[in-house]
Design an enzyme around this catalytic site. Structure first.
Site, PDB file in Angstrom:
ATOM      1  N   PRO A  86     -14.640  -2.211  -4.713  1.00  0.00           N
ATOM      2  CG  PRO A  86     -15.281  -0.101  -5.481  1.00  0.00           C
ATOM      3  CD  PRO A  86     -15.605  -1.132  -4.428  1.00  0.00           C
ATOM      4  CB  CYS A  87      -9.944  -4.437  -6.820  1.00  0.00           C
ATOM      5  SG  CYS A  87     -10.054  -4.054  -8.593  1.00  0.00           S
ATOM      6  CB  THR A  88      -8.697   1.426  -6.481  1.00  0.00           C
ATOM      7  OG1 THR A  88      -9.908   1.515  -7.232  1.00  0.00           O
ATOM      8  CG2 THR A  88      -7.697   2.429  -7.010  1.00  0.00           C
ATOM      9  CG  PHE A  90      -6.229  -4.231  -2.015  1.00  0.00           C
ATOM     10  CD1 PHE A  90      -5.359  -3.870  -1.011  1.00  0.00           C
ATOM     11  CD2 PHE A  90      -7.577  -3.965  -1.854  1.00  0.00           C
ATOM     12  CE1 PHE A  90      -5.825  -3.266   0.156  1.00  0.00           C
ATOM     13  CE2 PHE A  90      -8.060  -3.372  -0.691  1.00  0.00           C
ATOM     14  CZ  PHE A  90      -7.169  -3.015   0.301  1.00  0.00           C
TER      15      PHE A  90
END
Length: 354
Positions: A86-88, A90
């Site tokens: 999950p990219c939360t 960045f």
């Protein structure tokens, strides 16, 4: 087993990366996904999984359990490890939050979950996908990216990393994503795919001049859809969408654009505010959790319907999503377009299968 062997999927989501992996010749035999709807979507569409999707926190899933779930016995290793943590922390759209810019989001540790399993499972090759903002030179992204690459090296792999715009590879959506691919040190390193299409993107030209980008109009041509209850905009700004031309956004209502009664200041809102699709261009990036006035919206002045989003991500028309409308948008918005995934995995397979 797929012709190129067994793949294990981490952070599987709805299975976009997995679908592309299978189109490239591997069989996804085991998957980990914490979100219940996304896990149900995986199980509904990947009926050949060796076991049910593991629906627990990946930080608590031992590698031995993953290997067993994939049908691998002691001493066997997977042919491919795939996943997009999950990219939360960045995400470009999240950098307005100081605690994310400062690197304090606990989700950042999920990158280490990937490298832990990479080190312990010792796959013959790996594919890692993430937001391209992970490569930014700021105090949130740069240390995390450097740590990720350092841990890949320590696990015994060399790698290639590249930001790919999905539109440059035939996806009807401008969606830049970071891919890191690799194989054990000493083996030939895969090359990531080169652009096959090109055109304008965010005030610059991207991709190849050989063929134009696939447009949203081309992708949605011939698609028959039913109205959805959630497709109509509501609220303070809903009535403004109708006058915005295809490809435009809230800037239509600024003095700089010549509007006689300006409602907004120039660049006072995020670019996707009241953003409308242009049928003659690829869709802009479709987000997982857009605000009530965040596009892209259809040129018919409504939200995109699920079958339309499915086309713009290159999922098959018969790919069945589980959950509410908002859950399905989140699953799609977090996914890797299968067409993009296939081309990346094919380049890895050319090396890893030899």
């Amino acid at each position: 087993m797929g012709s190129r062997g067994v793949a294990i999927s981490l952070f599987s989501g709805a299975g976009g990366l997995d679908l592309g992996t299978e189109k490239a010749g591997y069989e996804v035999a085991a998957a980990v996904e914490h979100n219940a709807d996304a896990a149900a979507t995986m199980e509904k569409n990947f009926t050949h999984l060796q076991s049910e999707v593991i629906r627990r926190d990946i930080l608590k899933v031992p590698t031995s359990e993953l290997l067993h779930a994939a049908g691998l016995s002691a001493g066997q290793r997977p042919d491919l490890l795939i996943g997009g943590p999950p990219c939360t922390p960045f995400s470009k759209s999240g950098f307005w939050l100081e605690w994310k810019r400062s690197g304090l989001d606990p989700d950042a540790s999920l990158l280490q979950a990937y490298t832990r399993i990479l080190d312990e499972a010792k796959p013959r090759a790996f594919v890692l996908e993430n937001v391209y903002a992970l490569t930014y030179n700021n105090k949130a992204s740069r240390p995390a990216y450097e740590r990720l690459l350092r841990e890949i090296d320590q696990a015994g792999y060399h790698f290639a990393a590249k930001v790919l715009n999905a539109a440059d590879l035939g996806v009807p959506q401008a969606r830049p994503r970071l891919f890191v691919v690799g194989v054990p040190k000493g083996e030939k390193l895969p090359e990531l795919p080169e652009a096959k299409h090109g055109g304008s993107w965010e005030r610059r030209v991207t991709g190849s001049s050989d063929r134009p980008h696939v447009t949203a109009g081309e992708a949605l041509a011939g698609l028959v859809t039913e109205p959805e209850p959630e497709e109509q905009l509501r609220g303070q700004y809903a009535h403004l969408l109708a006058d915005i031309p295809p490809g435009g956004n809230y800037l239509h209502y600024t003095a700089e654009k010549g509007h006689p009664d300006p409602l907004f200041k120039w660049r006072s809102r995020y670019w996707s505010f009241l953003l409308k699709l242009d049928p003659d261009k690829p869709s802009p990036t479709i987000q997982a959790q857009p605000g009530p006035n965040v596009g892209p919206f259809h040129w018919e002045n409504r939200r995109l319907r699920v079958p339309e989003m499915r086309r713009l991500f290159t999922f098959p028309d018969d790919f069945d999503f589980v959950g509410t409308r908002s859950s399905i948008q989140a699953q799609l918005g977090n996914s890797v377009p299968p067409l993009l995934a296939r081309q990346v995995v094919e380049r890895v397979a050319e090396v890893a299968s030899n």
